[in-house]
Scaffold this motif. Structure first.
Motif, PDB file in Angstrom:
ATOM      1  N   UNK A 258      11.279  11.022   6.333  1.00 40.14           N
ATOM      2  CA  UNK A 258      11.235  10.340   5.034  1.00 40.14           C
ATOM      3  C   UNK A 258      10.400  10.919   4.265  1.00 40.14           C
ATOM      4  N   UNK A 259      10.872  11.299   3.057  1.00 36.96           N
ATOM      5  CA  UNK A 259      10.159  12.054   1.917  1.00 36.96           C
ATOM      6  C   UNK A 259       9.930  11.004   0.880  1.00 36.96           C
ATOM      7  N   UNK A 260       8.630  11.144   0.183  1.00 33.44           N
ATOM      8  CA  UNK A 260       8.240  10.380  -0.968  1.00 33.44           C
ATOM      9  C   UNK A 260       9.432  10.603  -2.007  1.00 33.44           C
ATOM     10  N   UNK A 261       9.821   9.529  -2.729  1.00 36.52           N
ATOM     11  CA  UNK A 261      10.943   9.470  -3.861  1.00 36.52           C
ATOM     12  C   UNK A 261      10.583   8.854  -5.014  1.00 36.52           C
ATOM     13  N   UNK A 262       9.238   8.993  -5.266  1.00 39.28           N
ATOM     14  CA  UNK A 262       8.817   8.189  -6.558  1.00 39.28           C
ATOM     15  C   UNK A 262       7.348   7.755  -6.454  1.00 39.28           C
ATOM     16  N   UNK A 263       6.861   7.162  -7.760  1.00 40.66           N
ATOM     17  CA  UNK A 263       5.553   6.580  -7.521  1.00 40.66           C
ATOM     18  C   UNK A 263       5.276   5.577  -6.551  1.00 40.66           C
ATOM     19  N   UNK A 264       4.132   5.355  -6.155  1.00 46.78           N
ATOM     20  CA  UNK A 264       3.794   4.577  -5.389  1.00 46.78           C
ATOM     21  C   UNK A 264       3.782   2.965  -5.924  1.00 46.78           C
ATOM     22  N   UNK A 265       4.481   2.113  -5.132  1.00 48.59           N
ATOM     23  CA  UNK A 265       4.600   0.652  -5.674  1.00 48.59           C
ATOM     24  C   UNK A 265       3.273   0.007  -5.404  1.00 48.59           C
ATOM     25  N   UNK A 266       2.412   0.157  -4.537  1.00 51.66           N
ATOM     26  CA  UNK A 266       1.066  -0.483  -4.467  1.00 51.66           C
ATOM     27  C   UNK A 266       0.423   0.688  -4.024  1.00 51.66           C
ATOM     28  N   UNK A 267      -0.894   0.538  -4.370  1.00 54.52           N
ATOM     29  CA  UNK A 267      -2.065   1.560  -4.476  1.00 54.52           C
ATOM     30  C   UNK A 267      -3.367   1.067  -4.559  1.00 54.52           C
ATOM     31  N   UNK A 268      -4.620   1.449  -4.138  1.00 52.86           N
ATOM     32  CA  UNK A 268      -5.720   1.036  -4.636  1.00 52.86           C
ATOM     33  C   UNK A 268      -5.784   0.510  -6.222  1.00 52.86           C
ATOM     34  N   UNK A 269      -6.176  -0.416  -6.334  1.00 49.80           N
ATOM     35  CA  UNK A 269      -6.373  -1.041  -7.931  1.00 49.80           C
ATOM     36  C   UNK A 269      -4.890  -1.602  -8.440  1.00 49.80           C
TER      37      UNK A 269
END
Length: 182
Positions: free
Chosen positions: A134-145
């Motif tokens: 499972x390779x990252x495929x874009x910006x994070x949907x949720x993150x700190x802040x």
């Protein structure tokens, strides 16, 4: 700092430090799966199609993870255990016996605890299991802040075991501490 660089670093560190990630495929609810971080991807092994009896690995049925498909991965915080980052992933399934499969399966084998057949583990995985990346495929949907306001908890699945019924009349009545002291 560029948010993409921060996201990538947070994805990698949280996936390396946690032994469990929550994976949601196109179908069904998210499921906690053990994994390893290897060469820029969350790598996992499991069985599909009711092969659990032969494979002896974590089930992947109901997630809809297909080669070239997508998934959503949630990593938790190592210290608090809460949701840390949620990111979209591209699913790939290396061909058993190929160079990428051998490298990925070798890394998974080193972290597989209590395998019943450590000597023949890779052969069993090639025969009866699926090794996925499972390779990252874009910006994070949720993150700190940038977390949603809600808790994100899914409602429990319906089950007859969760139905609350009245206590049988033959059970003794329990009185609280105050009742005994009075």
């Amino acid at each position: 700092m560029d948010p993409r660089v921060f996201d990538r670093a947070l994805i990698e560190e949280s996936a390396k430090k946690s032994a469990l990630v929550w994976v949601r495929g196109p179908q069904g609810p998210a499921r906690g799966l053990w994994h390893v971080w290897h060469e820029g991807a969350v790598c996992l092994v499991g069985v599909s199609g009711g092969a659990a009896a032969e494979g002896g690995e974590q089930p992947l049925d109901g997630l809809g993870l297909t080669d070239g498909g997508s998934a959503t991965v949630t990593c938790r915080s190592k210290d608090k255990g809460g949701r840390l980052i949620v990111w979209p992933a591209r699913v790939s399934e290396p061909e058993p016996g190929g160079e990428l499969w051998e490298a990925t399966a070798g890394e998974l084998k080193g972290k597989r605890l209590n395998a019943p057949d450590q000597d023949g583990l890779l052969e069993r995985w090639a025969r009866a299991c699926r090794v996925l990346r499972l390779e990252p495929a874009g910006p994070a949907e949720q993150r700190p802040g940038a977390m949603p306001d809600g808790g994100g908890a899914a409602p429990p699945l319906p089950t007859p075991a969760a139905t609350r019924v009245a206590a049988p009349s033959g059970l003794p009545v329990r009185r609280g501490r105050r009742a005994r002291e009075a």
